[in-house]
Design an enzyme around this catalytic site. Sequence first.
Site, PDB file in Angstrom:
ATOM      1  N   ARG A  75       0.825  -1.216   0.000  1.00 14.00           N
ATOM      2  CA  ARG A  75       0.000   0.000   0.000  1.00 14.00           C
ATOM      3  C   ARG A  75       0.862   1.271   0.000  1.00 14.00           C
ATOM      4  NH1 ARG A  75      -3.109  -3.563  -0.721  1.00 14.00           N
ATOM      5  NH2 ARG A  75      -5.255  -3.673   0.012  1.00 14.00           N
TER       6      ARG A  75
ATOM      7  N   SER B 145     -10.621  -0.879   3.610  1.00 16.45           N
ATOM      8  CA  SER B 145      -9.802  -1.060   4.825  1.00 16.45           C
ATOM      9  C   SER B 145      -9.398   0.305   5.362  1.00 16.45           C
ATOM     10  CB  SER B 145      -8.525  -1.832   4.499  1.00 16.45           C
ATOM     11  OG  SER B 145      -8.830  -3.071   3.926  1.00 16.45           O
TER      12      SER B 145
ATOM     13  N   GLU C 215      -4.670   3.332   6.486  1.00 16.42           N
ATOM     14  CA  GLU C 215      -4.539   3.248   5.029  1.00 16.42           C
ATOM     15  C   GLU C 215      -5.226   4.479   4.418  1.00 16.42           C
ATOM     16  OE1 GLU C 215      -5.609  -0.475   2.981  1.00 16.42           O
ATOM     17  OE2 GLU C 215      -6.265   0.752   1.316  1.00 16.42           O
TER      18      GLU C 215
END
Length: 336
Positions: A164, A236, A332
């Site tokens: 990520r 998420s 995130e």
Amino acid sequence: METYKNYSLKELNSFNLNVRAKIFSIIRSIKDVRELLTMDCFQDNRHLILGEGNNILFTKNFDGLIIRPGIMDFKVIKETAGYVTIKAGAGNNWNAFVAICMARQYWGLENLSLIPGSVGSAPIQNIGAYGVEAKDTIELVEGIDISTGELLRLSNNECEFGYRSSIFKTSLKDKIMVTSVHFKLSKYPNPKLEYGPLKERFKDNPSPDIFSISTFIIETRMSKLPNPDKLGNAGSFFKNPVIPLEEFRGQEDLHPGMPHYPAGDGLEKIPAGWLIEQCGWKGKRLGNVGVYPEHALVIVNYGNATGREVFEFSEKIRHSVKEKFGIRLEREVVVV
Ligand code: EPU
């Protein structure tokens, strides 16, 4: 180029928050970007580049310029017997782009079906799901250097992709506007079935067709993740923490049954969803905000939440996980 004042972002953030931008500009070409860079509205305001708003939490109105990349081209720029390279404009919707590639039997993106967002956002956070990450097929990222107007081309290696993460979130953060992405896709079937549930689903069929894989992914996502058009969320909310193996062993002694996956280099990845569920948050609702009952890593806006409420709720979760496990969850989602 189109520019608006006091623009509503309600449709442009997947938490469905009622926030506004002082100025909002849609750019349709590299020429538009260069023109915008010379304009007072750019020079006099802080700016934020916003794709489809699927990974962002606005805690207040944005007192500056929001730039929406709307470059929509789709071109095959190289083709061999086995591979094809596609140049896709940053403004294309990710799932629509994946669908076009699949219709042409270009393999590589099918596991990333139904991920919300735009093509331009894919390399920035190196989107990933079901055993595949965007970095596996990205050959090159093109973007404009916002300080000079120069067009840069970064190879896959130069993008410094990680979990990520990419150079666009680290040393080039806010410095480059991604304008297009080149993907190298296989013309031969190349199913990626390593992710547990995929392996199980296709254990009797090691060569499924591209649409069978995509359909399974879509069904899995729909069963676990809320549709942002119906229930505001940003997928998420936290990343899965990655800790040294030794630290993990200590955690396992204290918390037997803690799930984990090897993350390379003597590191282990622990599912944040499990940590959050263990702290009793799964399905819990406080006022307008809650944890999705089907997946503990997803925070949802039940209707009229403010960004501040969502943020404060997420901090409570972070605090619980820190208290119980001593593990610090990293977001995130980008908080603005
Ligand atoms: N788990 C729980 N409780 C939950 C949810 C998950 O205990 O409520 C545990 C289970 O042990 C489960 C494990 O977490 O086996 C993994 O769950 P899942 O397969 O749903 O994956 P994830 O690690 O929670 C990641 C990505 C998702 C991606 C899925 C599938 C991150 C932060 N998230 O989630 O990406 O779809 O894998 O590959 O890496 C996103 O980034 O927004 C996103 C949805």
